[in-house]
Design a protein around this motif. Structure first.
Motif, PDB file in Angstrom:
ATOM      1  N   ARG A   1       7.486   5.993 -22.424  1.00 38.15           N
ATOM      2  CA  ARG A   1       6.077   5.924 -22.038  1.00 38.15           C
ATOM      3  C   ARG A   1       5.374   4.756 -22.722  1.00 38.15           C
ATOM      4  NH1 ARG A   1       1.921  10.487 -23.940  1.00 38.15           N
ATOM      5  NH2 ARG A   1       2.162   9.233 -25.838  1.00 38.15           N
TER       6      ARG A   1
ATOM      7  N   ALA B   1       3.819   1.720 -20.792  1.00 35.42           N
ATOM      8  CA  ALA B   1       2.403   1.357 -20.958  1.00 35.42           C
ATOM      9  C   ALA B   1       2.265  -0.109 -21.365  1.00 35.42           C
ATOM     10  CB  ALA B   1       1.755   2.263 -22.003  1.00 35.42           C
TER      11      ALA B   1
ATOM     12  N   ARG C   1       0.448  -3.018 -19.196  1.00 39.22           N
ATOM     13  CA  ARG C   1      -0.599  -3.903 -19.697  1.00 39.22           C
ATOM     14  C   ARG C   1      -0.220  -5.369 -19.510  1.00 39.22           C
ATOM     15  NH1 ARG C   1      -0.701   0.136 -23.789  1.00 39.22           N
ATOM     16  NH2 ARG C   1       0.694  -1.112 -25.080  1.00 39.22           N
TER      17      ARG C   1
END
Length: 474
Positions: free
Chosen positions: A239, A243, A247
């Motif tokens: 995760r 993430a 980004r």
């Protein structure tokens, strides 16, 4: 719980043993008393003969026996008392009744009941326990026979104390051993608590250590917990990585889209302010805006393709001749770069169950990389073959190749080796399409010795097989 059960067992065992010992010892005392009663009752004598003979003088002494007496017998402090018809003690052998004899007569109460009873009774004489029975002489005189059971009670008291002491020691020993055993057995659980606390504080790498002699259930729990922690850590890392990639992807996409938008906006302002007066300038500005718009459109299309691949799309699986697709891609490359030597090793027919448009996109991106990042005269070799139940597609060139660092990032989105052209999404799309088919793609390269991209597809793709039932078209 174990200590309580043992305590109950010791209490029951001690009680039973003391009661059994008491019954045995009392039976011995009663046997001697009844023997004396029988001997006296069967003798054809009365109290006068007893008084005349003085045969019982020795046993009237109520003082404690000396050590010379039978110390092994439990019949200690034995004495008798002759009673008249009213139950009063009589003088025997010229001696008046002693205080102990009078106390015995008072303690008995009803001598006739003792004569008729087949077993001695317990009485208390001057505060001491006695067993007493009675017999009747030929002249009708009642004689009470009594013996002290103080020694017997002393023996029982000592046995009871000894049993309680040993029981208490055994309980204490069991309690200590139980505490040590429970502590050793619960140590793995304490390790689990410590590990859980460490993980709760953020240390996801902690695992429950193995103990030396674990119980089977505790060891199974430890293995299951470590497996769960490994999955939790892996999911958390994934995760975090996803993430971070998201980004970076959003930032790179914004940067890539901002460049053509800025160019279009600049040329539009020039048009709007009338600063492009010459027809050639306006035509060049228009061409640039069109080119930037096309570039932005291609970039958006590629982003949409990646987004669909991330959502595990349902591909249109069918039997596709991969060898024909390779030959078509080679012809396109020859048409675009006539000076480039192209070698094709894809004769005949090689069927694979796959999405045709996806495979064409994979071939197009791989060859597009060769066309963009290598000189136009660098040889290229396209190969397709079936080995070990899989199909391998190779696109190899003899160009400048990549460094080890660049090769490790070749499938990253928006990555351009050496700052070259293109959107930087081509190889990411190749990887996404190949994985959607249940395959893998690898890159082998050495600086100065070219690059080789190998796509491995299952004979009947793992995903394609499952989806062909509902999505395949003839």
């Amino acid at each position: 719980m174990n200590v309580a059960m043992l305590a109950l067992g010791i209490a029951i065992a001690t009680t039973v043993s003391v009661m059994g010992m008491r019954m045995y010892l009392l039976d011995s005392v009663d046997t001697e008393l009844m023997s004396m009663r029988g001997s006296m009752g069967e003798a054809p004598i009365g109290v006068e003969q007893v008084d005349a003979l003085g045969a019982l003088v020795a046993v009237r002494d109520d003082s404690p026996p000396s050590s010379a007496e039978n110390t092994d017998s439990l019949v200690r402090h034995a004495f008798f008392t002759a009673l008249d018809e009213k139950g009063k003690p009589l003088a025997v052998g010229g001696f008046t009744p002693t205080a102990q004899q009078r106390a015995l007569a008072d303690a008995v109460g009803d001598p006739a009941a003792l004569v008729n009873d087949d077993a001695p009774h317990d009485v208390s004489v001057a505060g001491s326990p006695y067993r007493v029975t009675a017999t009747r002489l030929d002249d009708g005189t009642t004689v009470l026979l009594a013996t002290s059971t103080g020694t017997l009670h002393d023996v029982l008291t000592k046995a009871l104390k000894l049993g309680l002491v040993f029981g208490a020691l055994l309980l204490a020993l069991l309690g200590c051993l139980s505490m040590v055993g429970v502590s050793r057995r619960l140590r793995p659980l304490q390790d689990m608590v410590e590990t859980s606390s460490a993980i709760a504080e953020g240390d996801l790498t902690r695992r429950v250590p193995s103990s030396r002699h674990p119980a089977q259930e505790v060891e199974q729990l430890r293995l299951a917990l470590n497996s769960m922690l490994q999955q939790v850590e892996s999911a958390y890392r994934t995760r975090e990585r996803s993430a971070a990639q998201l980004r970076r992807f959003v930032a790179d996409a914004s940067h890539e889209l901002r460049t053509p938008l800025s160019a279009i906006r600049g040329y539009h302002q020039l048009f709007d302010k009338g600063m492009l007066r010459e027809p050639a300038e306006r035509e060049r500005a228009w061409d640039r805006m069109t080119g930037e718009a096309d570039r932005m459109g291609r970039l958006v299309d590629e982003l949409l393709t990646l987004a669909r691949l991330d959502q595990s799309p349902e591909l249109r699986f069918r039997n596709v001749d991969l060898a024909r697709l390779v030959r078509d891609a080679a012809e396109d490359l020859r048409a675009q770069q006539p000076d480039r030597p192209v070698t094709v090793d894809a004769d005949g027919t090689l069927l694979v169950h796959a999405d045709e448009s996806g495979l064409r996109q994979v071939l197009g991106n791989l060859i597009g990389n060769v066309r963009t990042h290598t000189p136009a005269d660098v040889p290229v070799r396209l190969t397709v073959e079936r080995t070990d139940g899989a199909v391998r597609l190779c696109v190899a060139d003899e160009g400048p190749g990549l460094t080890e660092e660049d090769a490790s990032r070749v499938f990253d989105r928006f990555f351009r080796a050496g700052g070259g052209g293109g959107s930087g999404l081509g190889m990411a799309i190749v990887q996404g399409v190949v994985r959607a088919h249940g395959g893998e793609v690898e890159v082998h390269t050495t600086p100065g010795k070219g690059l080789k991209a190998t796509v491995t597809l299952p004979h009947l793709g793992a995903r394609g097989t499952a989806q062909a039932t509902t999505n395949a078209h003839p």
